[in-house]
Design a protein around this motif. Structure first.
Motif, PDB file in Angstrom:
ATOM      1  N   GLU A  14      11.768   3.244  -3.340  1.00 35.24           N
ATOM      2  CA  GLU A  14      11.126   3.860  -4.507  1.00 35.24           C
ATOM      3  C   GLU A  14       9.808   4.571  -4.179  1.00 35.24           C
ATOM      4  OE1 GLU A  14       9.914  -0.475  -4.311  1.00 35.24           O
ATOM      5  OE2 GLU A  14      11.783   0.616  -4.125  1.00 35.24           O
ATOM      6  N   SER A  15       9.244   4.348  -3.003  1.00 37.61           N
ATOM      7  CA  SER A  15       7.957   4.984  -2.702  1.00 37.61           C
ATOM      8  C   SER A  15       7.894   5.648  -1.326  1.00 37.61           C
ATOM      9  CB  SER A  15       6.836   3.951  -2.825  1.00 37.61           C
ATOM     10  OG  SER A  15       7.070   2.868  -1.961  1.00 37.61           O
ATOM     11  N   ARG A  16       8.981   5.655  -0.588  1.00 34.44           N
ATOM     12  CA  ARG A  16       8.893   6.180   0.781  1.00 34.44           C
ATOM     13  C   ARG A  16       8.596   7.674   0.824  1.00 34.44           C
ATOM     14  NH1 ARG A  16      14.786   4.802   2.463  1.00 34.44           N
ATOM     15  NH2 ARG A  16      15.834   6.135   0.981  1.00 34.44           N
ATOM     16  N   ARG A  17       9.087   8.432  -0.146  1.00 34.17           N
ATOM     17  CA  ARG A  17       8.780   9.875  -0.162  1.00 34.17           C
ATOM     18  C   ARG A  17       7.296  10.129  -0.368  1.00 34.17           C
ATOM     19  NH1 ARG A  17      13.490  13.355  -2.988  1.00 34.17           N
ATOM     20  NH2 ARG A  17      14.720  13.155  -1.127  1.00 34.17           N
ATOM     21  N   ASP A  18       6.707   9.414  -1.329  1.00 34.17           N
ATOM     22  CA  ASP A  18       5.281   9.576  -1.587  1.00 34.17           C
ATOM     23  C   ASP A  18       4.454   9.093  -0.406  1.00 34.17           C
ATOM     24  OD1 ASP A  18       5.668  10.731  -4.070  1.00 34.17           O
ATOM     25  OD2 ASP A  18       5.636   8.802  -5.106  1.00 34.17           O
ATOM     26  N   SER A  19       4.871   8.005   0.210  1.00 34.14           N
ATOM     27  CA  SER A  19       4.166   7.506   1.400  1.00 34.14           C
ATOM     28  C   SER A  19       4.249   8.525   2.526  1.00 34.14           C
ATOM     29  CB  SER A  19       4.765   6.167   1.859  1.00 34.14           C
ATOM     30  OG  SER A  19       4.611   5.185   0.870  1.00 34.14           O
ATOM     31  N   TRP A  20       5.407   9.110   2.705  1.00 29.48           N
ATOM     32  CA  TRP A  20       5.591  10.110   3.755  1.00 29.48           C
ATOM     33  C   TRP A  20       4.705  11.338   3.510  1.00 29.48           C
ATOM     34  CZ3 TRP A  20       7.347   9.972   8.457  1.00 29.48           C
ATOM     35  CH2 TRP A  20       7.548  11.170   9.135  1.00 29.48           C
ATOM     36  N   ARG A  21       4.627  11.778   2.246  1.00 29.69           N
ATOM     37  CA  ARG A  21       3.749  12.906   1.915  1.00 29.69           C
ATOM     38  C   ARG A  21       2.297  12.587   2.276  1.00 29.69           C
ATOM     39  NH1 ARG A  21       2.588  14.804  -2.835  1.00 29.69           N
ATOM     40  NH2 ARG A  21       3.028  12.904  -3.959  1.00 29.69           N
ATOM     41  N   ALA A  22       1.889  11.344   2.021  1.00 25.82           N
ATOM     42  CA  ALA A  22       0.530  10.921   2.358  1.00 25.82           C
ATOM     43  C   ALA A  22       0.318  10.965   3.876  1.00 25.82           C
ATOM     44  CB  ALA A  22       0.256   9.523   1.821  1.00 25.82           C
ATOM     45  N   LEU A  23       1.316  10.528   4.635  1.00 27.24           N
ATOM     46  CA  LEU A  23       1.188  10.567   6.091  1.00 27.24           C
ATOM     47  C   LEU A  23       1.097  12.007   6.587  1.00 27.24           C
ATOM     48  CD1 LEU A  23       3.673   7.765   7.219  1.00 27.24           C
ATOM     49  CD2 LEU A  23       1.219   7.603   6.799  1.00 27.24           C
ATOM     50  N   GLU A  24       1.841  12.902   5.962  1.00 29.41           N
ATOM     51  CA  GLU A  24       1.756  14.318   6.323  1.00 29.41           C
ATOM     52  C   GLU A  24       0.371  14.880   6.048  1.00 29.41           C
ATOM     53  OE1 GLU A  24       6.228  16.094   5.944  1.00 29.41           O
ATOM     54  OE2 GLU A  24       5.139  15.783   4.059  1.00 29.41           O
ATOM     55  N   LYS A  25      -0.210  14.482   4.907  1.00 27.00           N
ATOM     56  CA  LYS A  25      -1.558  14.930   4.575  1.00 27.00           C
ATOM     57  C   LYS A  25      -2.572  14.392   5.571  1.00 27.00           C
ATOM     58  CE  LYS A  25      -5.102  14.995   0.962  1.00 27.00           C
ATOM     59  NZ  LYS A  25      -5.861  15.896   1.768  1.00 27.00           N
ATOM     60  N   LEU A  47       2.303   3.404  11.343  1.00 23.58           N
ATOM     61  CA  LEU A  47       3.666   3.008  11.005  1.00 23.58           C
ATOM     62  C   LEU A  47       3.800   2.639   9.538  1.00 23.58           C
ATOM     63  CD1 LEU A  47       4.087   0.552  14.001  1.00 23.58           C
ATOM     64  CD2 LEU A  47       5.104   2.823  13.821  1.00 23.58           C
ATOM     65  N   VAL A  48       4.968   2.883   8.984  1.00 28.70           N
ATOM     66  CA  VAL A  48       5.294   2.373   7.653  1.00 28.70           C
ATOM     67  C   VAL A  48       6.018   1.057   7.895  1.00 28.70           C
ATOM     68  CG1 VAL A  48       6.532   2.761   5.506  1.00 28.70           C
ATOM     69  CG2 VAL A  48       5.464   4.681   6.690  1.00 28.70           C
ATOM     70  N   HIS A  49       5.417  -0.039   7.459  1.00 26.63           N
ATOM     71  CA  HIS A  49       5.925  -1.374   7.758  1.00 26.63           C
ATOM     72  C   HIS A  49       7.404  -1.526   7.432  1.00 26.63           C
ATOM     73  CE1 HIS A  49       5.874  -5.668   8.400  1.00 26.63           C
ATOM     74  NE2 HIS A  49       6.300  -5.863   7.177  1.00 26.63           N
ATOM     75  N   ASP A  73       0.807  -1.221   0.000  1.00 24.13           N
ATOM     76  CA  ASP A  73       0.000   0.000   0.000  1.00 24.13           C
ATOM     77  C   ASP A  73       0.837   1.266   0.000  1.00 24.13           C
ATOM     78  OD1 ASP A  73      -2.471  -1.347   0.069  1.00 24.13           O
ATOM     79  OD2 ASP A  73      -2.255  -1.658   2.222  1.00 24.13           O
ATOM     80  N   GLN A  74       2.133   1.149  -0.199  1.00 27.32           N
ATOM     81  CA  GLN A  74       2.983   2.336  -0.186  1.00 27.32           C
ATOM     82  C   GLN A  74       2.826   3.137  -1.464  1.00 27.32           C
ATOM     83  OE1 GLN A  74       6.910   2.155   1.419  1.00 27.32           O
ATOM     84  NE2 GLN A  74       6.402   0.352   2.635  1.00 27.32           N
TER      85      GLN A  74
END
Length: 80
Positions: A65-76, A58-60, A32-33
């Motif tokens: 390749e996707s941690r930046r986009d996942s992090w942006r989603a968590l910020e949102k 938590l991010v498992h 789901d990242q």
């Protein structure tokens, strides 16, 4: 039934006087990242748990390749 679905049952049946009595944690799975996937996965987790918010998401295992986009989603999610 998945374990996370069973954990939501006490919240729906008011086994706890208030959600402040527990610290609700779940995680973003690798599958789901990414930005949109992480947002959808968070909403699904909230529904499955029967809660309106999470105390810790938590991010498992952050994928390069996707941690930046996942992090942006968590910020949102935090901002919303």
């Amino acid at each position: 039934m998945a374990m996370r679905n069973r954990w939501g049952q006490p919240f729906r049946h008011r086994a706890y006087r208030a959600l402040t009595e527990v610290f609700v944690t779940t995680k973003l799975w690798n599958t789901d990242q990414g930005y949109n996937s992480a947002l959808k996965a968070a909403q699904k987790s909230l529904r499955n748990l029967g809660v309106e918010y999470l105390d810790l998401y938590l991010v498992h295992w952050p994928l390069p390749e996707s941690r930046r986009d996942s992090w942006r989603a968590l910020e949102k999610l935090l901002a919303d």
